[in-house]
Each structure stands twice: as structure tokens, then as C-alpha cells.
Design a protein around this motif. Structure first.
Motif, PDB file in Angstrom:
ATOM      1  N   PRO A   1      44.427  40.590  31.973  1.00  0.00           N
ATOM      2  CA  PRO A   1      44.211  40.505  33.424  1.00  0.00           C
ATOM      3  C   PRO A   1      45.413  39.848  34.103  1.00  0.00           C
ATOM      4  O   PRO A   1      46.059  38.969  33.532  1.00  0.00           O
ATOM      5  CB  PRO A   1      42.974  39.609  33.552  1.00  0.00           C
ATOM      6  CG  PRO A   1      42.327  39.629  32.216  1.00  0.00           C
ATOM      7  CD  PRO A   1      43.418  39.886  31.217  1.00  0.00           C
TER       8      PRO A   1
ATOM      9  N   THR B   1      38.543  34.457  33.951  1.00  0.00           N
ATOM     10  CA  THR B   1      38.774  35.844  34.344  1.00  0.00           C
ATOM     11  C   THR B   1      37.634  36.298  35.245  1.00  0.00           C
ATOM     12  O   THR B   1      36.473  36.088  34.922  1.00  0.00           O
ATOM     13  CB  THR B   1      38.858  36.754  33.095  1.00  0.00           C
ATOM     14  OG1 THR B   1      39.924  36.278  32.270  1.00  0.00           O
ATOM     15  CG2 THR B   1      39.121  38.195  33.487  1.00  0.00           C
ATOM     16  N   ARG B   2      38.001  36.872  36.381  1.00  0.00           N
ATOM     17  CA  ARG B   2      37.007  37.377  37.330  1.00  0.00           C
ATOM     18  C   ARG B   2      37.252  38.849  37.608  1.00  0.00           C
ATOM     19  O   ARG B   2      38.379  39.298  37.669  1.00  0.00           O
ATOM     20  CB  ARG B   2      37.106  36.630  38.660  1.00  0.00           C
ATOM     21  CG  ARG B   2      36.528  35.261  38.615  1.00  0.00           C
ATOM     22  CD  ARG B   2      35.915  34.917  39.941  1.00  0.00           C
ATOM     23  NE  ARG B   2      35.293  33.617  39.846  1.00  0.00           N
ATOM     24  CZ  ARG B   2      35.224  32.762  40.836  1.00  0.00           C
ATOM     25  NH1 ARG B   2      35.745  33.046  41.991  1.00  0.00           N
ATOM     26  NH2 ARG B   2      34.607  31.617  40.682  1.00  0.00           N
ATOM     27  N   ARG B   3      36.178  39.560  37.804  1.00  0.00           N
ATOM     28  CA  ARG B   3      36.256  40.964  38.211  1.00  0.00           C
ATOM     29  C   ARG B   3      36.338  40.985  39.727  1.00  0.00           C
ATOM     30  O   ARG B   3      35.437  40.511  40.414  1.00  0.00           O
ATOM     31  CB  ARG B   3      35.019  41.721  37.745  1.00  0.00           C
ATOM     32  CG  ARG B   3      35.037  43.150  38.131  1.00  0.00           C
ATOM     33  CD  ARG B   3      35.161  43.992  36.879  1.00  0.00           C
ATOM     34  NE  ARG B   3      35.301  45.388  37.216  1.00  0.00           N
ATOM     35  CZ  ARG B   3      36.335  46.100  36.834  1.00  0.00           C
ATOM     36  NH1 ARG B   3      37.272  45.573  36.099  1.00  0.00           N
ATOM     37  NH2 ARG B   3      36.420  47.357  37.142  1.00  0.00           N
TER      38      ARG B   3
ATOM     39  N   VAL C   1      36.215  42.745  43.266  1.00  0.00           N
ATOM     40  CA  VAL C   1      35.576  43.896  43.894  1.00  0.00           C
ATOM     41  C   VAL C   1      36.015  43.955  45.358  1.00  0.00           C
ATOM     42  O   VAL C   1      36.718  43.075  45.836  1.00  0.00           O
ATOM     43  CB  VAL C   1      34.030  43.811  43.782  1.00  0.00           C
ATOM     44  CG1 VAL C   1      33.602  43.866  42.324  1.00  0.00           C
ATOM     45  CG2 VAL C   1      33.499  42.559  44.451  1.00  0.00           C
TER      46      VAL C   1
ATOM     47  N   CYS D   1      39.020  38.920  46.630  1.00  0.00           N
ATOM     48  CA  CYS D   1      38.450  40.262  46.649  1.00  0.00           C
ATOM     49  C   CYS D   1      39.531  41.257  47.084  1.00  0.00           C
ATOM     50  O   CYS D   1      40.645  40.854  47.408  1.00  0.00           O
ATOM     51  CB  CYS D   1      37.227  40.322  47.554  1.00  0.00           C
ATOM     52  SG  CYS D   1      37.502  39.791  49.250  1.00  0.00           S
TER      53      CYS D   1
ATOM     54  N   GLU E   1      38.894  48.344  41.582  1.00  0.00           N
ATOM     55  CA  GLU E   1      38.432  47.085  41.015  1.00  0.00           C
ATOM     56  C   GLU E   1      39.281  46.745  39.793  1.00  0.00           C
ATOM     57  O   GLU E   1      39.747  47.629  39.092  1.00  0.00           O
ATOM     58  CB  GLU E   1      36.963  47.182  40.607  1.00  0.00           C
ATOM     59  CG  GLU E   1      36.041  47.290  41.786  1.00  0.00           C
ATOM     60  CD  GLU E   1      34.570  47.288  41.383  1.00  0.00           C
ATOM     61  OE1 GLU E   1      34.253  47.095  40.197  1.00  0.00           O
ATOM     62  OE2 GLU E   1      33.728  47.475  42.274  1.00  0.00           O
ATOM     63  N   ARG E   2      39.467  45.443  39.565  1.00  0.00           N
ATOM     64  CA  ARG E   2      40.262  45.007  38.421  1.00  0.00           C
ATOM     65  C   ARG E   2      39.901  43.570  38.076  1.00  0.00           C
ATOM     66  O   ARG E   2      39.242  42.887  38.837  1.00  0.00           O
ATOM     67  CB  ARG E   2      41.757  45.112  38.722  1.00  0.00           C
ATOM     68  CG  ARG E   2      42.225  44.224  39.857  1.00  0.00           C
ATOM     69  CD  ARG E   2      43.734  44.375  40.102  1.00  0.00           C
ATOM     70  NE  ARG E   2      44.183  43.520  41.166  1.00  0.00           N
ATOM     71  CZ  ARG E   2      44.276  43.871  42.439  1.00  0.00           C
ATOM     72  NH1 ARG E   2      43.939  45.101  42.811  1.00  0.00           N
ATOM     73  NH2 ARG E   2      44.709  43.029  43.363  1.00  0.00           N
ATOM     74  N   GLU E   3      40.346  43.143  36.912  1.00  0.00           N
ATOM     75  CA  GLU E   3      40.131  41.763  36.495  1.00  0.00           C
ATOM     76  C   GLU E   3      41.410  40.974  36.695  1.00  0.00           C
ATOM     77  O   GLU E   3      42.506  41.497  36.496  1.00  0.00           O
ATOM     78  CB  GLU E   3      39.705  41.710  35.028  1.00  0.00           C
ATOM     79  CG  GLU E   3      38.311  42.246  34.821  1.00  0.00           C
ATOM     80  CD  GLU E   3      37.794  42.012  33.419  1.00  0.00           C
ATOM     81  OE1 GLU E   3      38.577  41.660  32.518  1.00  0.00           O
ATOM     82  OE2 GLU E   3      36.582  42.186  33.229  1.00  0.00           O
ATOM     83  N   GLU E   4      41.259  39.718  37.131  1.00  0.00           N
ATOM     84  CA  GLU E   4      42.393  38.811  37.291  1.00  0.00           C
ATOM     85  C   GLU E   4      41.993  37.433  36.806  1.00  0.00           C
ATOM     86  O   GLU E   4      40.816  37.067  36.841  1.00  0.00           O
ATOM     87  CB  GLU E   4      42.852  38.742  38.754  1.00  0.00           C
ATOM     88  CG  GLU E   4      43.535  39.992  39.227  1.00  0.00           C
ATOM     89  CD  GLU E   4      44.205  39.842  40.581  1.00  0.00           C
ATOM     90  OE1 GLU E   4      44.133  38.760  41.184  1.00  0.00           O
ATOM     91  OE2 GLU E   4      44.812  40.822  41.022  1.00  0.00           O
TER      92      GLU E   4
END
Length: 165
Positions: free
Chosen positions: A20, A71-73, A75, A102, A109-112
Motif C-alpha cells: 500500500p 493500512t486503510r482501504r 473509498v 478518502c 479504491e485502494r489501500e494506503e
């Protein structure tokens, strides 16, 4: 024939998941962990813009309880049809800030990786005028929609904080 065997071999390799992306808040925790060490005094500040007619500076000061990289998804940011951010009510603004970080409309959408800091509140100064309703996290003795109390804990991204001065 060799080329076909090479292509088949490459296709058979397991795909590696991408790491991420690192948000600035996570980079700060990796590069300067001493800034958010438990027990350190940190401050979140809003306002203070301008050269001649300087806006008031509002703040929330506290002591770091913990910090972590998680790590967060990410949106899409919640949007209110027919309104710009400046036109949001306090509830609409709080919903947007709680969703951050966001993504803008149309972004995939992606993870960071996000650097989060929990701090125990010690002191604050918040705006009370109506125009500050959707300008920041601090408003009328509250942090977002929580009444501020000495000793309560709040969580912020590390890059939003600075050392107490």
C-alpha cells in the motif's frame, strides 16, 4: 518453442501484491518517531491565516498515548448533492472528515498506509462563530461531534500535529 515455454513460465509465477502507498502521516512516523513518542506534547491547530488581518488560531493540545501505522482501504468521499464543502452543515462536514482520508469521485479504491496518533486532551480553544461550522474539526467546544473534556482521547493523522510551543 523456447519463447512459448518462457511465456508460460512467467504466467505461472504467483502475482505479488503491491505494498500500500505510504501517506505523509505514515512517512512521518517512520522517519521521525521521536516526535510522537508516548508522553510527548503535541498540538493540532486550525486557523491563523492572513498577513495583516490574521485569523484567530484555534488549537487542541494533548499528550501522545500511542501511535501506529495502519493500512486503510480508501473509498470515495461522501458528497452532498448540490452543495460545495463550504455549504455543508456541521453534520455533513463531520461525516466527510470521519471518512478521510478518502478519494475524489471517479478514483479507484485502494489501500494506503496511514500514521495515526492517539492523544489525551489537556487544553483547547475552539471557534464559536457560525462561519466556522464547516471549517475544521474544532467548533464550539467540540472535536468533530464529541464534546471536549480534559483527559479524553482523540485520534488524528500524524501529519496534522505539531509539537507544543
Amino acid at each position: 518453442m523456447r519463447f512459448l515455454a518462457l511465456v508460460l513460465a512467467v504466467l505461472a509465477l504467483p502475482l505479488q501484491a503491491e505494498e500500500p502507498a505510504l501517506r505523509p502521516s505514515a512517512g512521518l512516523l517512520f522517519k521521525h518517531p521521536e516526535l510522537v513518542r508516548p508522553g510527548s506534547c503535541v498540538a493540532y491547530r486550525e486557523g491563523g491565516a492572513g498577513w495583516i488581518l490574521v485569523e484567530p488560531l484555534y488549537y487542541l493540545r494533548g499528550t501522545v498515548s500511542s501511535s501506529e501505522v495502519t493500512t486503510r482501504r480508501l473509498v470515495q468521499c461522501p458528497a452532498v448533492a448540490g452543495k460545495t464543502r463550504e455549504q455543508y452543515s456541521r453534520d455533513e462536514y463531520v461525516r466527510l472528515v470521519r471518512a478521510t482520508p478518502c478519494l475524489a469521485a471517479g478514483e479507484a479504491e485502494r489501500e494506503e498506509q496511514v500514521g495515526l496518533v492517539r492523544l489525551r486532551v489537556e487544553s483547547w480553544e475552539t471557534p464559536h462563530m457560525r462561519k466556522a461550522e464547516n471549517a475544521g474539526r474544532l467548533y464550539r467546544g467540540m472535536f468533530l461531534d464529541q464534546p471536549l473534556k480534559k483527559g479524553m482521547e482523540v485520534e488524528l493523522e500524524a501529519d496534522l500535529l505539531g509539537p507544543c510551543s
